[in-house]
Design a protein around this motif. Structure first.
Motif, PDB file in Angstrom:
ATOM      1  N   GLN A 199       0.824  -1.207   0.000  1.00  0.00           N
ATOM      2  CA  GLN A 199       0.000   0.000   0.000  1.00  0.00           C
ATOM      3  C   GLN A 199       0.858   1.258   0.000  1.00  0.00           C
ATOM      4  O   GLN A 199       0.551   2.243  -0.686  1.00  0.00           O
ATOM      5  N   PHE A 200       1.972   1.220   0.759  1.00  0.00           N
ATOM      6  CA  PHE A 200       2.866   2.383   0.791  1.00  0.00           C
ATOM      7  C   PHE A 200       3.557   2.571  -0.558  1.00  0.00           C
ATOM      8  O   PHE A 200       3.690   3.702  -1.049  1.00  0.00           O
ATOM      9  N   ILE A 201       3.980   1.476  -1.162  1.00  0.00           N
ATOM     10  CA  ILE A 201       4.641   1.552  -2.466  1.00  0.00           C
ATOM     11  C   ILE A 201       3.673   2.097  -3.526  1.00  0.00           C
ATOM     12  O   ILE A 201       4.057   2.872  -4.405  1.00  0.00           O
ATOM     13  N   THR A 202       2.415   1.706  -3.447  1.00  0.00           N
ATOM     14  CA  THR A 202       1.391   2.235  -4.359  1.00  0.00           C
ATOM     15  C   THR A 202       1.259   3.739  -4.171  1.00  0.00           C
ATOM     16  O   THR A 202       1.138   4.499  -5.153  1.00  0.00           O
ATOM     17  N   TYR A 203       1.294   4.170  -2.899  1.00  0.00           N
ATOM     18  CA  TYR A 203       1.228   5.612  -2.613  1.00  0.00           C
ATOM     19  C   TYR A 203       2.415   6.345  -3.243  1.00  0.00           C
ATOM     20  O   TYR A 203       2.246   7.408  -3.866  1.00  0.00           O
ATOM     21  N   LEU A 204       3.624   5.782  -3.120  1.00  0.00           N
ATOM     22  CA  LEU A 204       4.807   6.418  -3.712  1.00  0.00           C
ATOM     23  C   LEU A 204       4.666   6.552  -5.221  1.00  0.00           C
ATOM     24  O   LEU A 204       5.073   7.563  -5.822  1.00  0.00           O
TER      25      LEU A 204
ATOM     26  N   VAL B 243       6.345   9.977   4.440  1.00  0.00           N
ATOM     27  CA  VAL B 243       5.821   9.026   5.428  1.00  0.00           C
ATOM     28  C   VAL B 243       4.730   9.678   6.270  1.00  0.00           C
ATOM     29  O   VAL B 243       3.665   9.093   6.496  1.00  0.00           O
ATOM     30  N   ILE B 244       4.981  10.920   6.716  1.00  0.00           N
ATOM     31  CA  ILE B 244       3.999  11.633   7.538  1.00  0.00           C
ATOM     32  C   ILE B 244       2.698  11.827   6.764  1.00  0.00           C
ATOM     33  O   ILE B 244       1.603  11.603   7.283  1.00  0.00           O
ATOM     34  N   LYS B 245       2.822  12.255   5.498  1.00  0.00           N
ATOM     35  CA  LYS B 245       1.627  12.473   4.672  1.00  0.00           C
ATOM     36  C   LYS B 245       0.865  11.171   4.455  1.00  0.00           C
ATOM     37  O   LYS B 245      -0.374  11.146   4.455  1.00  0.00           O
ATOM     38  N   TYR B 246       1.602  10.080   4.288  1.00  0.00           N
ATOM     39  CA  TYR B 246       0.950   8.767   4.101  1.00  0.00           C
ATOM     40  C   TYR B 246       0.184   8.362   5.356  1.00  0.00           C
ATOM     41  O   TYR B 246      -0.950   7.870   5.270  1.00  0.00           O
TER      42      TYR B 246
ATOM     43  N   THR C 218       1.940   6.998  -6.867  1.00  0.00           N
ATOM     44  CA  THR C 218       0.968   8.065  -7.200  1.00  0.00           C
ATOM     45  C   THR C 218       1.591   9.442  -7.089  1.00  0.00           C
ATOM     46  O   THR C 218       1.076  10.407  -7.683  1.00  0.00           O
ATOM     47  N   ILE C 219       2.694   9.566  -6.347  1.00  0.00           N
ATOM     48  CA  ILE C 219       3.350  10.870  -6.237  1.00  0.00           C
ATOM     49  C   ILE C 219       4.695  10.879  -6.988  1.00  0.00           C
ATOM     50  O   ILE C 219       5.539  11.755  -6.771  1.00  0.00           O
ATOM     51  N   ASP C 220       4.866   9.857  -7.845  1.00  0.00           N
ATOM     52  CA  ASP C 220       6.058   9.767  -8.707  1.00  0.00           C
ATOM     53  C   ASP C 220       7.371   9.867  -7.912  1.00  0.00           C
ATOM     54  O   ASP C 220       8.290  10.617  -8.273  1.00  0.00           O
ATOM     55  N   THR C 221       7.418   9.105  -6.826  1.00  0.00           N
ATOM     56  CA  THR C 221       8.619   9.130  -5.979  1.00  0.00           C
ATOM     57  C   THR C 221       9.259   7.752  -5.965  1.00  0.00           C
ATOM     58  O   THR C 221       8.629   6.778  -5.531  1.00  0.00           O
ATOM     59  N   PRO C 222      10.501   7.625  -6.444  1.00  0.00           N
ATOM     60  CA  PRO C 222      11.194   6.331  -6.397  1.00  0.00           C
ATOM     61  C   PRO C 222      11.430   5.911  -4.952  1.00  0.00           C
ATOM     62  O   PRO C 222      11.538   6.751  -4.056  1.00  0.00           O
ATOM     63  N   ILE C 223      11.550   4.622  -4.748  1.00  0.00           N
ATOM     64  CA  ILE C 223      11.695   4.097  -3.391  1.00  0.00           C
ATOM     65  C   ILE C 223      12.967   4.575  -2.718  1.00  0.00           C
ATOM     66  O   ILE C 223      13.012   4.723  -1.485  1.00  0.00           O
ATOM     67  N   GLU C 224      13.988   4.864  -3.509  1.00  0.00           N
ATOM     68  CA  GLU C 224      15.252   5.298  -2.912  1.00  0.00           C
ATOM     69  C   GLU C 224      15.251   6.795  -2.584  1.00  0.00           C
ATOM     70  O   GLU C 224      16.220   7.325  -2.018  1.00  0.00           O
ATOM     71  N   GLN C 225      14.132   7.487  -2.881  1.00  0.00           N
ATOM     72  CA  GLN C 225      14.102   8.938  -2.675  1.00  0.00           C
ATOM     73  C   GLN C 225      12.996   9.405  -1.718  1.00  0.00           C
ATOM     74  O   GLN C 225      12.846  10.603  -1.496  1.00  0.00           O
ATOM     75  N   PHE C 226      12.231   8.472  -1.166  1.00  0.00           N
ATOM     76  CA  PHE C 226      11.137   8.953  -0.307  1.00  0.00           C
ATOM     77  C   PHE C 226      11.692   9.522   1.002  1.00  0.00           C
ATOM     78  O   PHE C 226      12.752   9.139   1.479  1.00  0.00           O
ATOM     79  N   THR C 227      10.932  10.476   1.556  1.00  0.00           N
ATOM     80  CA  THR C 227      11.402  11.238   2.711  1.00  0.00           C
ATOM     81  C   THR C 227      10.482  11.065   3.911  1.00  0.00           C
ATOM     82  O   THR C 227       9.410  10.450   3.819  1.00  0.00           O
ATOM     83  N   LYS C 228      10.902  11.661   5.017  1.00  0.00           N
ATOM     84  CA  LYS C 228      10.075  11.642   6.232  1.00  0.00           C
ATOM     85  C   LYS C 228       8.736  12.331   5.968  1.00  0.00           C
ATOM     86  O   LYS C 228       7.695  11.893   6.458  1.00  0.00           O
ATOM     87  N   THR C 229       8.771  13.392   5.174  1.00  0.00           N
ATOM     88  CA  THR C 229       7.535  14.109   4.832  1.00  0.00           C
ATOM     89  C   THR C 229       6.559  13.182   4.109  1.00  0.00           C
ATOM     90  O   THR C 229       5.346  13.204   4.371  1.00  0.00           O
TER      91      THR C 229
END
Length: 294
Positions: free
Chosen positions: A32-37, A52-55, A39-50
């Motif tokens: 589910q988290f990967i699906t969220y990433l 995670v908080i938004k998710y 939708t915001i065009d964010t690669p897994i190696e680039q996701f941030t704390k922000t």
């Protein structure tokens, strides 16, 4: 991205040796988290704390339980550690993120009429029936735990004065008063029926099973399950339900919190205070149903 997730699943399975159910929970949360990433065009190696908080906020807005949000964050924390170990992430985006505080779930209690119905189920003229009725009456009369109930010896109960000793030989030991109905049933069990059940005159246990040995917790669970079904009460009733009902009904009828705490054997009064919340909820329900401007 799926290759990384499946690598993590293999890690959980073969190195951490987690159960299949736990692994399925991790997999579901992370998919589910990967699906969220995505939708915001964010690669897994680039996701941030922000991210995670938004998710986490999205999960809350979807009405997910606090426990679900906390579990999702825990799954993500483990995943981040794995990603750091295999060199995909340089730092953990979940570090210092606190899990949402979970509210204490109010315990399930029985109404007065449901207690009466449950306690009326055992037979009054068989050794097993009178024993079962004595146990149920005592559990509700004293609010003791099931472990304390099955650990009782004959010497731990005084029917002349009307008390039972709970938590004997522990830091939790206390003297708890019991009412006349419980005294009457216990007296009948001890005087007329216990001798029928015991096989050894040296047996000290107050409550014994068919073989004359001390009744076990598991044995009592089966007993209460049987009478719940017999009474046709549409609630999940455990031995602890009667303990909760004992405390809640005392407070509903004006008992002070400190006395209830002592009878229950709670070391911290905050544990006992949850029963006042049940009473407050009851008052709110009465208000909403009956006040013309509610």
């Amino acid at each position: 991205m799926n290759d990384v997730l499946y690598g993590f699943i293999d890690y959980l399975l073969y190195e951490k040796e987690l159960s299949q159910n736990t692994i399925e929970s991790y997999k579901r949360d992370l998919e589910q988290f990967i699906t969220y990433l995505s939708t915001i065009d964010t690669p897994i190696e680039q996701f941030t704390k922000t991210n995670v908080i938004k998710y986490m906020m999205i999960l809350k807005k979807r009405g997910k339980a606090t426990s679900t949000v906390s579990r999702s964050l825990a799954s993500l924390r483990s995943f981040c550690q794995y990603l750091i170990n295999i060199g995909i992430l340089n730092k953990d985006p979940t570090i210092n993120l606190k899990s949402p505080k979970q509210e204490k779930k109010l315990p399930d209690i029985l109404t007065h009429s449901e207690v009466e119905l449950l306690l009326s189920q055992p037979s009054n003229d068989t050794s097993k029936g009178v024993r079962d009725k004595a146990m149920l009456e005592l559990l509700y009369a004293a609010g003791i735990r099931v472990t304390e109930l099955v650990s009782l010896n004959l010497e731990d109960i005084n029917l002349d004065v009307g008390f039972v000793i709970g938590g004997k030989n522990s830091s939790n030991e206390r003297v708890i008063p019991i009412g006349k109905i419980s005294i009457e049933v216990l007296s009948k069990y001890i005087k007329d029926y216990r001798d029928i059940l015991i096989k050894n005159d040296n047996e000290k246990a107050l409550f014994v099973n068919y073989y004359g040995n001390r009744l076990t917790r598991q044995g009592f669970w089966k007993i209460i399950k049987y009478y719940t079904k017999k009474a046709n009460i549409d609630k999940k009733i455990t031995p602890h339900t009667l303990r909760h009902s004992f405390a809640a009904h005392l407070i509903q009828n004006g008992a002070d919190l400190k006395s209830v705490q002592e009878m229950l054997g709670h070391s911290d009064i905050s544990t006992t205070q949850i029963y006042t919340k049940i009473e407050n909820n009851k008052i709110k329900d009465v208000y909403k149903k009956n006040h013309p401007r509610a």
